[in-house]
Design an enzyme around this catalytic site. Sequence first.
Site, mmCIF file in Angstrom:
data_model
loop_
_atom_site.group_PDB
_atom_site.id
_atom_site.type_symbol
_atom_site.label_atom_id
_atom_site.label_comp_id
_atom_site.label_asym_id
_atom_site.label_seq_id
_atom_site.Cartn_x
_atom_site.Cartn_y
_atom_site.Cartn_z
ATOM 1 N N LYS A 187 0.844 -1.203 0.000
ATOM 2 C CA LYS A 187 0.000 0.000 0.000
ATOM 3 C C LYS A 187 0.878 1.252 0.000
ATOM 4 C CE LYS A 187 -3.701 2.634 0.700
ATOM 5 N NZ LYS A 187 -3.280 3.995 0.870
ATOM 6 N N HIS A 190 2.224 1.716 -3.422
ATOM 7 C CA HIS A 190 1.076 2.173 -4.216
ATOM 8 C C HIS A 190 0.947 3.698 -4.068
ATOM 9 C CE1 HIS A 190 -3.084 3.629 -3.957
ATOM 10 N NE2 HIS A 190 -3.440 2.744 -4.854
ATOM 11 N N ASN A 191 1.076 4.195 -2.830
ATOM 12 C CA ASN A 191 0.964 5.635 -2.598
ATOM 13 C C ASN A 191 2.129 6.390 -3.219
ATOM 14 O OD1 ASN A 191 -1.176 4.761 -1.068
ATOM 15 N ND2 ASN A 191 -0.769 6.099 0.653
ATOM 16 N N GLU A 194 1.373 6.749 -6.724
ATOM 17 C CA GLU A 194 0.327 7.774 -6.798
ATOM 18 C C GLU A 194 0.944 9.184 -6.773
ATOM 19 O OE1 GLU A 194 -2.674 9.161 -3.383
ATOM 20 O OE2 GLU A 194 -2.926 7.052 -3.896
#
Length: 485
Positions: A187, A190-191, A194
């Site tokens: 996660k 993933h950020n 992003e």
Amino acid sequence: MTTQTRIGLAGLAVMGQNLALNIAEKGFPVSIYNRTTSKVDETVERAKLEGNLPVYGFHDPDSFVQSIQKPRVIIMLVKAGAPVDQTIKTLSVYMEKGDCIIDGGNEWYENTERREKQITELGLHYLGMGVSGGEEGARHGPSLMPGGSFEAYKYIEDILLKVAAQVPDSGPCVTYIGKGGSGNFVKMIHNGIEYGDMQLIAEAYDVLKSVGKLSNDELQQVFSEWNQGELLSFLIEITADIFRIKDDKGNGYLVDKVLDKTGMKGTGKWTVQQAAELSIAAPTIASSLDSRFLSGLKEERVQAAKVFKSIGVSDILTDQDVDKKRLIDDVRQALYASKICSYAQGMNLIRAKSIQKGWDLKLGELARIWKGGCIIRAVFLDRIKKAYDRNPELANLLVDPEFAKEVIDRQSAWRRVVCLAIKSGISTPGMSSSLAYFDTYRRERLPANLVQAQRDYFGAHTYERTDMPGSFHTEWFKIAKRSKI
């Protein structure tokens, strides 16, 4: 209340409330608890309004825990750090062997591993689960990244499969990630991806607006069109929406009134720190973090602009005549090529960590669960999944035959955009560092030989040779001194 609920949720800020309602809507009765009890009542009220959903509120931790059927599963959605430890302490007193706690927050993965050890000693199971998609995703279907106890995952797999975002051709956006803190780690990266994505989109906007002189209406149209093609994604879609919104407190468009200062919660910083720890190049992600730091220096930038204006240097250096249509097409291609680099860096980070920790993470499967629900969801992730399906051992997304061809097809446009930005005095750190990453990665020979020679000169760090095996050291200083005489 005599019937027992299927699952509990503690922590009722926006994400917690929305996830509880999502779980209940999918047919699983859910118990809820929050330290500030007004939040409990507020959520129960929302559940009534949104369709009499089976949400049961509790004001004390004991009755909350007792209301859940065994083996009990409780999801926590509280702020990372000390509040998580505090919540675990509060709840675990009332829990029994075989029960399970899931942390759904953005936690540092090592904290999850520490807690998993502590909790296992109490006979409980523990999962660290990344939840992506913001408040909308939490309510209607997020991307879920659970890691930790596989046994605990099996307890609630049926719930997660229904609660997660559903993508027609590839199924629910959830999978068991792996052991330990792998769910939180994935996660976090993933950020980081992003951050890169958002920065690249902001640069595309800057070039189109500042050099191409596009109006907000035109920008809205361009991004809407891009969202029909290869760039189809949540972030491109919301960007088009942003250009459409008029200012409700004055004239013009709201986007132009938003202060150019970006906040952050820390996952991007953690990603860049991990890249350094693992010796993995992640320049696109790092430059997006640097851009946020620089944006924070608003007052200094205002002063600097004055200094340079006073000596005749304006914000945009040249009024270049540009062919709008061609510029828009070039920027689209530059954005896509840069994006490939950002995802390649993220995937390489995940793979390096997986090897270091023995997590055995499946990169193609991660691309699949990011296709829906999450902030970086994009049609492009399907290509990434296929690339890893073709070759699970793929060293870098850039060398996948399809992606390699896409980058080559777009490199002229990419170079034109970066050159135009540089000539115009506009910084495009994300696009430029993506291009530098590509140019460095594809070259057989780099000037690193000189750096290594310098290291050997001043620090006797030795070097290897291209023409024979072994490690060498040269007395560069002495030889150079003699030749000067």
